[in-house]
Design a protein around this motif. Structure first.
Motif, mmCIF file in Angstrom:
data_model
loop_
_atom_site.group_PDB
_atom_site.id
_atom_site.type_symbol
_atom_site.label_atom_id
_atom_site.label_comp_id
_atom_site.label_asym_id
_atom_site.label_seq_id
_atom_site.Cartn_x
_atom_site.Cartn_y
_atom_site.Cartn_z
ATOM 1 N N ARG A 129 0.822 -1.214 0.000
ATOM 2 C CA ARG A 129 0.000 0.000 0.000
ATOM 3 C C ARG A 129 0.855 1.263 0.000
ATOM 4 O O ARG A 129 0.552 2.227 -0.704
ATOM 5 C CB ARG A 129 -0.928 0.016 1.219
ATOM 6 N N ILE A 130 1.912 1.259 0.818
ATOM 7 C CA ILE A 130 2.692 2.481 0.990
ATOM 8 C C ILE A 130 3.688 2.677 -0.147
ATOM 9 O O ILE A 130 3.743 3.750 -0.768
ATOM 10 C CB ILE A 130 3.437 2.452 2.344
ATOM 11 N N ILE A 131 4.479 1.644 -0.420
ATOM 12 C CA ILE A 131 5.585 1.794 -1.363
ATOM 13 C C ILE A 131 5.130 1.615 -2.811
ATOM 14 O O ILE A 131 5.410 2.463 -3.668
ATOM 15 C CB ILE A 131 6.710 0.798 -1.018
ATOM 16 N N GLN A 132 4.409 0.523 -3.071
ATOM 17 C CA GLN A 132 4.027 0.258 -4.454
ATOM 18 C C GLN A 132 2.897 1.160 -4.935
ATOM 19 O O GLN A 132 2.892 1.597 -6.084
ATOM 20 C CB GLN A 132 3.638 -1.219 -4.613
ATOM 21 N N HIS A 133 1.926 1.436 -4.036
ATOM 22 C CA HIS A 133 0.779 2.259 -4.431
ATOM 23 C C HIS A 133 0.936 3.726 -4.034
ATOM 24 O O HIS A 133 0.009 4.522 -4.255
ATOM 25 C CB HIS A 133 -0.504 1.694 -3.811
ATOM 26 N N ASN A 134 2.086 4.068 -3.418
ATOM 27 C CA ASN A 134 2.360 5.456 -3.023
ATOM 28 C C ASN A 134 1.270 6.040 -2.126
ATOM 29 O O ASN A 134 0.899 7.206 -2.242
ATOM 30 C CB ASN A 134 2.532 6.345 -4.264
ATOM 31 N N HIS A 135 0.761 5.193 -1.229
ATOM 32 C CA HIS A 135 -0.278 5.641 -0.297
ATOM 33 C C HIS A 135 0.395 5.986 1.036
ATOM 34 O O HIS A 135 0.442 5.179 1.951
ATOM 35 C CB HIS A 135 -1.329 4.552 -0.111
ATOM 36 N N TYR A 136 0.944 7.196 1.121
ATOM 37 C CA TYR A 136 1.751 7.585 2.271
ATOM 38 C C TYR A 136 0.875 8.135 3.390
ATOM 39 O O TYR A 136 0.833 9.334 3.649
ATOM 40 C CB TYR A 136 2.802 8.606 1.853
ATOM 41 N N SER A 137 0.177 7.240 4.039
ATOM 42 C CA SER A 137 -0.644 7.596 5.190
ATOM 43 C C SER A 137 0.224 7.598 6.443
ATOM 44 O O SER A 137 0.991 6.667 6.682
ATOM 45 C CB SER A 137 -1.792 6.587 5.348
ATOM 46 N N SER A 138 0.081 8.640 7.258
ATOM 47 C CA SER A 138 0.897 8.746 8.473
ATOM 48 C C SER A 138 0.674 7.558 9.398
ATOM 49 O O SER A 138 1.632 6.978 9.925
ATOM 50 C CB SER A 138 0.568 10.050 9.211
ATOM 51 N N ALA A 139 -0.590 7.178 9.595
ATOM 52 C CA ALA A 139 -0.905 6.076 10.504
ATOM 53 C C ALA A 139 -0.315 4.763 9.990
ATOM 54 O O ALA A 139 0.224 3.965 10.764
ATOM 55 C CB ALA A 139 -2.415 5.947 10.674
ATOM 56 N N GLN A 140 -0.400 4.534 8.690
ATOM 57 C CA GLN A 140 0.108 3.281 8.138
ATOM 58 C C GLN A 140 1.631 3.253 8.109
ATOM 59 O O GLN A 140 2.242 2.196 8.302
ATOM 60 C CB GLN A 140 -0.478 3.048 6.750
ATOM 61 N N VAL A 141 2.258 4.408 7.892
ATOM 62 C CA VAL A 141 3.720 4.463 7.963
ATOM 63 C C VAL A 141 4.179 4.143 9.379
ATOM 64 O O VAL A 141 5.125 3.365 9.584
ATOM 65 C CB VAL A 141 4.227 5.852 7.523
ATOM 66 N N ARG A 142 3.515 4.716 10.362
ATOM 67 C CA ARG A 142 3.873 4.437 11.754
ATOM 68 C C ARG A 142 3.684 2.948 12.078
ATOM 69 O O ARG A 142 4.521 2.336 12.756
ATOM 70 C CB ARG A 142 3.019 5.286 12.689
ATOM 71 N N LEU A 143 2.583 2.368 11.588
ATOM 72 C CA LEU A 143 2.320 0.954 11.835
ATOM 73 C C LEU A 143 3.382 0.078 11.178
ATOM 74 O O LEU A 143 3.852 -0.901 11.778
ATOM 75 C CB LEU A 143 0.930 0.586 11.319
ATOM 76 N N LEU A 144 3.778 0.428 9.963
ATOM 77 C CA LEU A 144 4.808 -0.356 9.271
ATOM 78 C C LEU A 144 6.136 -0.255 10.013
ATOM 79 O O LEU A 144 6.838 -1.263 10.186
ATOM 80 C CB LEU A 144 4.965 0.134 7.829
ATOM 81 N N VAL A 145 6.480 0.945 10.470
ATOM 82 C CA VAL A 145 7.727 1.124 11.230
ATOM 83 C C VAL A 145 7.707 0.266 12.492
ATOM 84 O O VAL A 145 8.685 -0.435 12.806
ATOM 85 C CB VAL A 145 7.931 2.609 11.585
ATOM 86 N N ASN A 146 6.602 0.301 13.220
ATOM 87 C CA ASN A 146 6.498 -0.501 14.442
ATOM 88 C C ASN A 146 6.579 -2.002 14.134
ATOM 89 O O ASN A 146 7.152 -2.776 14.916
ATOM 90 C CB ASN A 146 5.198 -0.181 15.172
ATOM 91 N N THR A 147 5.999 -2.410 13.004
ATOM 92 C CA THR A 147 6.054 -3.818 12.622
ATOM 93 C C THR A 147 7.487 -4.235 12.306
ATOM 94 O O THR A 147 7.927 -5.335 12.667
ATOM 95 C CB THR A 147 5.155 -4.068 11.406
ATOM 96 N N TYR A 148 8.219 -3.357 11.633
ATOM 97 C CA TYR A 148 9.639 -3.648 11.375
ATOM 98 C C TYR A 148 10.400 -3.844 12.683
ATOM 99 O O TYR A 148 11.238 -4.750 12.802
ATOM 100 C CB TYR A 148 10.275 -2.505 10.589
ATOM 101 N N PHE A 149 10.107 -3.007 13.664
ATOM 102 C CA PHE A 149 10.794 -3.142 14.948
ATOM 103 C C PHE A 149 10.395 -4.438 15.654
ATOM 104 O O PHE A 149 11.226 -5.082 16.301
ATOM 105 C CB PHE A 149 10.505 -1.936 15.841
ATOM 106 N N VAL A 150 9.116 -4.813 15.551
ATOM 107 C CA VAL A 150 8.678 -6.086 16.137
ATOM 108 C C VAL A 150 9.453 -7.249 15.516
ATOM 109 O O VAL A 150 9.840 -8.205 16.209
ATOM 110 C CB VAL A 150 7.161 -6.282 15.931
ATOM 111 N N LEU A 151 9.710 -7.151 14.229
ATOM 112 C CA LEU A 151 10.437 -8.203 13.507
ATOM 113 C C LEU A 151 11.955 -8.021 13.605
ATOM 114 O O LEU A 151 12.702 -8.770 12.962
ATOM 115 C CB LEU A 151 10.011 -8.220 12.037
ATOM 116 N N SER A 152 12.386 -7.037 14.396
ATOM 117 C CA SER A 152 13.829 -6.746 14.557
ATOM 118 C C SER A 152 14.485 -6.461 13.215
ATOM 119 O O SER A 152 15.530 -7.030 12.864
ATOM 120 C CB SER A 152 14.531 -7.917 15.255
ATOM 121 N N GLU A 153 13.871 -5.558 12.449
ATOM 122 C CA GLU A 153 14.401 -5.191 11.142
ATOM 123 C C GLU A 153 14.603 -3.677 11.048
ATOM 124 O O GLU A 153 13.963 -2.995 10.238
ATOM 125 C CB GLU A 153 13.459 -5.650 10.026
#
Length: 285
Positions: free
Chosen positions: A84-108
């Motif tokens: 949604r964010i990268i391929q579709h260029n849907h730069y939603s603040s809430a979704q960017v924050r969620l993706l960042v937190n998910t990366y941290f959960v996965l230790s990435e």
């Protein structure tokens, strides 16, 4: 509770609420007066229906997202958000924050740094909005010099905004954390003198007792012992900061209550060992 159950429950409540009003109004007021009542209340009723429709449409659009969250399917959630964010260029603040937190959960954390580069091209304002987590990601991938430059740039921008009268009310605490991390990364890079200047400002001027306490702790326990020619001055500033932090949070229980809140934030979670040591240092008497 699962999101779909919340949506279903809300639909049922609104439906029976409107049905109850309709039945009661006709039985208690009579048909003519009831019709007048419904006509006079049509805007309120229309508003409730629009809210209900909006909720249903919103859930329908984001149903896949909620299902992945309910399952705690972090790899699947990552793939969905990246699409949604990268391929579709849907730069939603809430979704960017969620993706960042998910990366941290996965230790990435490296994925967070890569996401930052992409957002810089698509919607750079989101980097400013989530500056702390993007900066912390650089620390976690051990790009300390990059983190120093990142926090320095954000701090300069915040100071410039302040000078132009554009210092929004919600900015001071965020700016204080950016200054803290600028000092912290300088400390990791062994640029002790510049780091001390940042912590001195925070120990003297910050409003948040946690930031004041942390800054005072680093001044007293680390920097005063490596900057020997400034040791007495740094100890004095640290003692004043310690008193200010203790005055803001009167007991160690109050301190740990704030620490518990910070654990939910990435920029706070990585400081937990320092926060615990700082609490013991402030309230040791």
């Amino acid at each position: 509770m699962k999101f779909r159950y919340i949506v279903i429950a809300f639909n049922i409540i609104i439906f029976f609420f409107l049905l109850a009003i309709g039945i009661l109004s006709f039985y208690t007021l009579g048909s003519e007066i009831a019709l007048e009542f419904w006509q006079s209340s049509r805007f309120f009723i229309l508003l409730m229906i629009l809210v209900l429709v909006g909720l249903d449409v919103f859930y329908g659009i984001n149903r896949r997202l909620y299902v992945l969250l309910e399952r705690e399917d972090w790899p699947g959630l990552t793939q969905y958000l990246e699409t949604r964010i990268i391929q579709h260029n849907h730069y939603s603040s809430a979704q960017v924050r969620l993706l960042v937190n998910t990366y941290f959960v996965l230790s990435e954390p490296a994925s967070v740094v890569e996401l930052e580069r992409r957002i810089a091209q698509g919607k750079p304002s989101l980097i400013e909005e989530h500056a702390l987590v993007f900066g912390v990601a650089r620390v976690l991938v051990k790009d300390i010099s990059g983190a120093i430059q990142f926090f320095s740039d954000r701090l300069d921008a915040a100071v410039a905004r302040s000078g132009k009268g554009l210092y929004r009310k919600k900015d001071p605490r965020k700016t204080a954390w950016i200054r803290f991390y600028y000092g912290f990364t300088l400390l990791l890079e062994r640029q002790f003198s510049i780091a001390a200047e940042q912590f001195i400002i925070l120990a003297k001027e910050a409003k948040d007792p946690v930031i004041i306490g942390l800054s005072a702790y680093f001044l007293a326990e680390i920097l005063s012992k490596v900057l020997l020619d400034r040791g007495l001055d740094l100890q004095a500033t640290a003692a004043n900061g310690r008193n200010r932090a203790g005055a803001g949070l009167h007991t160690i229980d109050a301190w740990y209550k704030e620490v518990t809140k910070l654990q939910t934030e990435i920029y706070g979670a990585i400081l937990i060992p320092y926060l615990r040591d700082t609490g013991r240092w402030i309230y040791r008497d």
